[in-house]
Design a protein around this motif. Sequence first.
Motif, mmCIF file in Angstrom:
data_model
loop_
_atom_site.group_PDB
_atom_site.id
_atom_site.type_symbol
_atom_site.label_atom_id
_atom_site.label_comp_id
_atom_site.label_asym_id
_atom_site.label_seq_id
_atom_site.Cartn_x
_atom_site.Cartn_y
_atom_site.Cartn_z
ATOM 1 N N ARG A 105 49.264 3.093 35.257
ATOM 2 C CA ARG A 105 50.167 3.970 34.528
ATOM 3 C C ARG A 105 50.306 5.295 35.273
ATOM 4 O O ARG A 105 49.491 5.637 36.123
ATOM 5 C CB ARG A 105 49.638 4.193 33.124
ATOM 6 C CG ARG A 105 49.593 2.915 32.297
ATOM 7 C CD ARG A 105 48.997 3.163 30.963
ATOM 8 N NE ARG A 105 48.563 4.563 30.901
ATOM 9 C CZ ARG A 105 48.156 5.184 29.831
ATOM 10 N NH1 ARG A 105 48.088 4.579 28.728
ATOM 11 N NH2 ARG A 105 47.779 6.454 29.868
ATOM 12 N N ARG A 126 51.940 1.563 41.122
ATOM 13 C CA ARG A 126 52.758 1.154 39.976
ATOM 14 C C ARG A 126 52.924 -0.369 39.956
ATOM 15 O O ARG A 126 52.859 -0.984 38.899
ATOM 16 C CB ARG A 126 54.121 1.842 40.037
ATOM 17 C CG ARG A 126 54.953 1.620 38.826
ATOM 18 C CD ARG A 126 54.273 2.210 37.627
ATOM 19 N NE ARG A 126 55.232 2.322 36.540
ATOM 20 C CZ ARG A 126 54.934 2.742 35.355
ATOM 21 N NH1 ARG A 126 53.698 3.111 35.076
ATOM 22 N NH2 ARG A 126 55.825 2.814 34.428
ATOM 23 N N ASP A 150 51.763 14.464 36.804
ATOM 24 C CA ASP A 150 52.501 13.319 36.278
ATOM 25 C C ASP A 150 54.003 13.490 36.481
ATOM 26 O O ASP A 150 54.726 12.518 36.697
ATOM 27 C CB ASP A 150 52.177 13.100 34.804
ATOM 28 C CG ASP A 150 52.511 14.291 33.941
ATOM 29 O OD1 ASP A 150 52.929 14.106 32.787
ATOM 30 O OD2 ASP A 150 52.338 15.431 34.418
#
Length: 123
Positions: free
Chosen positions: A87, A82, A99
């Motif tokens: 992303r 990050r 995610d």
Amino acid sequence: MSNWPRPPAHVEPYVRILGYEGAVAFILAFGGSEVYLPMTPTAAARSPAAALIGAESVMALGLAGVSRRVPTAKPWLARVFRTEGLRVPEIARKLHATDVTVRKWLKDAPGQRWGDDRQMRLF
């Protein structure tokens, strides 16, 4: 890079010996498995890890007494990626996680605020 997240205690020896980039590459390659870390030059050169980090670094890890089982350190790796500007979906693919899990790791990172920023902390 100076703004990388602080490594947890079980990852710190890898970062100290290999540097951030080396530790990330080593953990991605060998995380979750046992790695033979010999302390002699000839044996270290034959180690599978020597092709990635070099025989001297393999010996240094062996002398440092790190665990033979390399940690996966996925929450820390998510924070590292990050800070590199990746992303959440890219991090998830790289770490073979969902995610949703990556967002949780990033939210639960040390130093992150919990809840609503407009609300005062109770304790």
